[in-house]
Design a protein around this motif. Structure first.
Motif, short mmCIF file in Angstrom:
data_model
loop_
_atom_site.label_atom_id
_atom_site.label_comp_id
_atom_site.label_asym_id
_atom_site.label_seq_id
_atom_site.Cartn_x
_atom_site.Cartn_y
_atom_site.Cartn_z
N ALA A 15 64.68 13.32 62.15
CA ALA A 15 64.37 13.55 63.56
C ALA A 15 63.62 14.86 63.75
CB ALA A 15 65.66 13.54 64.38
N CYS A 16 63.91 15.84 62.84
CA CYS A 16 63.28 17.16 62.96
C CYS A 16 61.89 17.20 62.33
CB CYS A 16 64.16 18.22 62.30
SG CYS A 16 65.73 18.48 63.15
N ALA A 17 61.59 16.19 61.46
CA ALA A 17 60.31 16.20 60.75
C ALA A 17 59.16 15.93 61.72
CB ALA A 17 60.33 15.14 59.66
N ASP A 18 58.00 16.53 61.40
CA ASP A 18 56.82 16.31 62.24
C ASP A 18 56.30 14.89 62.04
OD1 ASP A 18 56.82 18.90 63.21
OD2 ASP A 18 55.65 19.65 61.51
N SER A 19 55.79 14.31 63.09
CA SER A 19 55.23 12.97 63.02
C SER A 19 53.85 13.02 62.37
CB SER A 19 55.10 12.38 64.42
OG SER A 19 54.09 13.08 65.15
N PRO A 20 53.34 11.88 61.86
CA PRO A 20 52.00 11.86 61.28
C PRO A 20 50.93 12.36 62.26
CG PRO A 20 53.18 9.87 60.69
CD PRO A 20 54.04 10.60 61.68
N GLN A 21 51.11 12.04 63.56
CA GLN A 21 50.13 12.50 64.54
C GLN A 21 50.15 14.01 64.68
OE1 GLN A 21 47.75 10.63 66.15
NE2 GLN A 21 47.01 12.67 66.66
N GLU A 22 51.36 14.57 64.65
CA GLU A 22 51.48 16.03 64.73
C GLU A 22 50.88 16.69 63.50
OE1 GLU A 22 55.53 16.75 67.37
OE2 GLU A 22 55.73 16.00 65.31
N ARG A 23 51.07 16.08 62.33
CA ARG A 23 50.47 16.64 61.10
C ARG A 23 48.95 16.55 61.18
NH1 ARG A 23 54.44 17.09 56.93
NH2 ARG A 23 52.88 18.35 55.86
N ALA A 24 48.44 15.44 61.73
CA ALA A 24 46.99 15.29 61.85
C ALA A 24 46.40 16.31 62.81
CB ALA A 24 46.66 13.87 62.33
N ASP A 25 47.08 16.52 63.94
CA ASP A 25 46.62 17.51 64.92
C ASP A 25 46.62 18.90 64.32
OD1 ASP A 25 46.27 15.53 66.80
OD2 ASP A 25 48.20 15.87 67.80
N ARG A 26 47.67 19.20 63.56
CA ARG A 26 47.76 20.52 62.94
C ARG A 26 46.67 20.71 61.88
NH1 ARG A 26 53.63 21.58 61.55
NH2 ARG A 26 53.19 20.51 59.59
#
Length: 501
Positions: A15-26
């Motif tokens: 639940a705490c891990a970043d989502s693929p979309q968040e990793r892509a945005d970063r």
């Protein structure tokens, strides 16, 4: 209860891990801020979840090219569907081929594209094929078109390879004018400044590049090299430690060896260079340093074996002759050292250091000219002194502080070290490259010899004020200098600035 707590732990972590979309945005943000290593980590995670995402694949390819990884870039580019490829797909593919060491493939991919960006890759590919003439034509054709910062920067580096520093400077300035924020323009400016001997400006350019492009190997390695040239080995070591996680290969290894040599740790020098011998095979300065380490570690025969082929290819190198002669002497071959150094006996402007080495070898070998050579080596000839002074003066006028310092060091080594002009100019040059403590040391020596000279008073006074070491004394000295030379605009300017501050 314990079992439930154990089972829910992975769920909580998930639940705490970043989502693929968040990793892509970063990753996009990291790429935009030129932090390519950080972008690479997030892109890998985002692509694992969405391996066919064309936008991510394109970004991954561009990021890989920025990191110099042609294999990874080519792999991502190959996955892009033909109808969804970017307009510069051929350029990207060509550059990936070039980075993979496939210059013919890179040229073929470019086809008939004659734009500046294509000419840059074509020129580099031709250079990789050792076609310097063809590379020069492609660079010139690209430079004649619409200004392209990357082409102009690489053309500047190419000009440095041919020792055309004036053209290199003009091209580096054009690259900065075209895009001052581009890493290639910054690095070209720094490299040309280093060649010009403007080490303070080179260091500043490398620092700017390192801040704008976090973790950039060329920027950090260049900064470390200039710090080494300036004798600031402590700062050099700090920069090198920051490269510990970067795969810098031979480039970083050589700098690490240089730093170890500055500490007199010759065993470490040998260990580093030996471990990276394959990658450093074509780097003459690395071979030279390796040979110096071998001589220091009582292995002169191995040093001779490394140096002799280099001198055969480049017989005009004074440095190679000097180091080979030292190795020959250490190996018990003074006659060989005499033959290696004999050309210096016929040069009226030869340095006293080289003449002393020749005289030492001649005496050890029983050479009939030993006494005559020893007498000649006692004092530098008038021609040698005049030539060195002329070199120093020309370097000062051209703001080539590195060459000026080297010339003044040679003069101080063969004189009593009390010439106020030499000491004062050395202080000024050291100050201009940022070595304030050394600059003040030389300025104090000049002041001790010529305490009433307006120029000497000005140099020492301004250094004391500018460095913050003794502002009050600096002001006093500047006022004395202004009183002695009321019409000197430079002194007046220093005093005015000091009084305002």
């Amino acid at each position: 209860m314990k079992k439930l707590a154990f089972l829910t732990l992975p769920l909580l972590l998930s639940a705490c891990a970043d989502s693929p979309q968040e990793r892509a945005d970063r990753a996009r943000k990291a790429f935009a801020s030129h932090d390519y290593r950080a972008a690479q980590v997030d892109l890998a995670a985002a692509l694992e979840a969405n391996p066919q995402d064309t936008a991510l694949l394109e970004l991954h390819a561009r990021n890989a090219l920025a990191m110099g990884d042609g294999v990874a870039a080519a792999a991502s580019l190959a996955k892009l569907p033909e109808g969804q490829r970017p307009a510069d797909f051929a350029l990207l593919s060509s550059e990936a081929s070039l980075l993979k060491g496939l210059p013919d493939e890179a040229i073929a991919t470019l086809g008939a594209d004659m734009r500046s960006a294509a000419q840059r890759i074509r020129a580099l590919a031709l250079l990789a094929k050792d076609d310097r003439s063809g590379a020069a034509k492609s660079f010139a054709a690209g430079a004649a078109g619409k200004p392209d910062a990357r082409l102009l920067a690489d053309y500047a580096r190419f000009s440095l390879m041919g020792a055309d520093i004036r053209q290199a400077r003009a091209l580096a300035d054009r690259a900065k004018a075209a895009d001052s924020a581009m890493i290639d323009a910054m690095l070209a400016d720094a490299e040309v400044a280093t060649a010009e001997g403007r080490l303070a400006e080179a260091l500043s350019a490398y620092e700017t590049a390192a801040k704008a492009y976090p973790g950039n190997l060329a920027a950090l390695a260049g900064k470390a090299a200039v710090l080494g040239d300036l004798g600031r080995t402590g700062e050099m070591d700090k920069v090198l430690s920051s490269l510990a996680e970067v795969k810098g290969g031979g480039q970083v290894a050589y700098l690490q060896a240089r730093a170890a040599a500055a500490r007199g740790d010759w065993a470490t020098v040998r260990s580093i260079l030996q471990a990276n011998e394959g990658e450093l095979a074509d780097k003459e300065e690395a071979t030279l340093l390796y040979a110096q380490a071998l001589v220091a570690l009582k292995q002169p025969e191995q040093a001779r074996a490394k140096l002799q082929p280099l001198l055969t290819r480049n017989p005009g190198s004074a440095t190679l002759r000097r180091e080979l002669a030292k190795a020959q002497l250490a190996a018990g071959d003074p006659r060989g050292a005499v033959e290696t150094m004999r050309p210096f006996a016929e040069v009226q402007t030869a340095d006293a250091e080289d003449l002393r080495l020749l005289a030492k070898a001649a005496q050890a070998s029983g050479d009939p000219d030993a006494a005559k050579l020893a007498e000649k080596a006692k004092f530098p000839s008038a021609q040698a002194m005049a030539a060195t002074l002329a070199q120093a003066d020309a370097a000062m006028k051209q703001a080539n502080w590195g060459n000026a310092i080297a010339a003044y060091e040679r003069l101080l080594a063969v004189t009593d070290g009390k010439n106020p002009l030499v000491l004062n100019n050395m202080a000024y040059a050291q100050g201009m490259v940022g070595n304030k403590s050394k600059a003040i040391e030389f300025a104090e020596r000049a002041y001790k010899v010529a305490p009433t000279s307006a120029s000497v008073l000005d140099t020492l006074g301004w250094l004391l004020v500018e460095s913050g070491k003794d502002r009050q004394r600096g002001l006093t000295l500047l006022r004395q200098a202004a009183a002695k030379a009321p019409g000197n605009a430079t002194i007046a300017g220093h005093l005015q600035s000091a009084e305002k501050g």
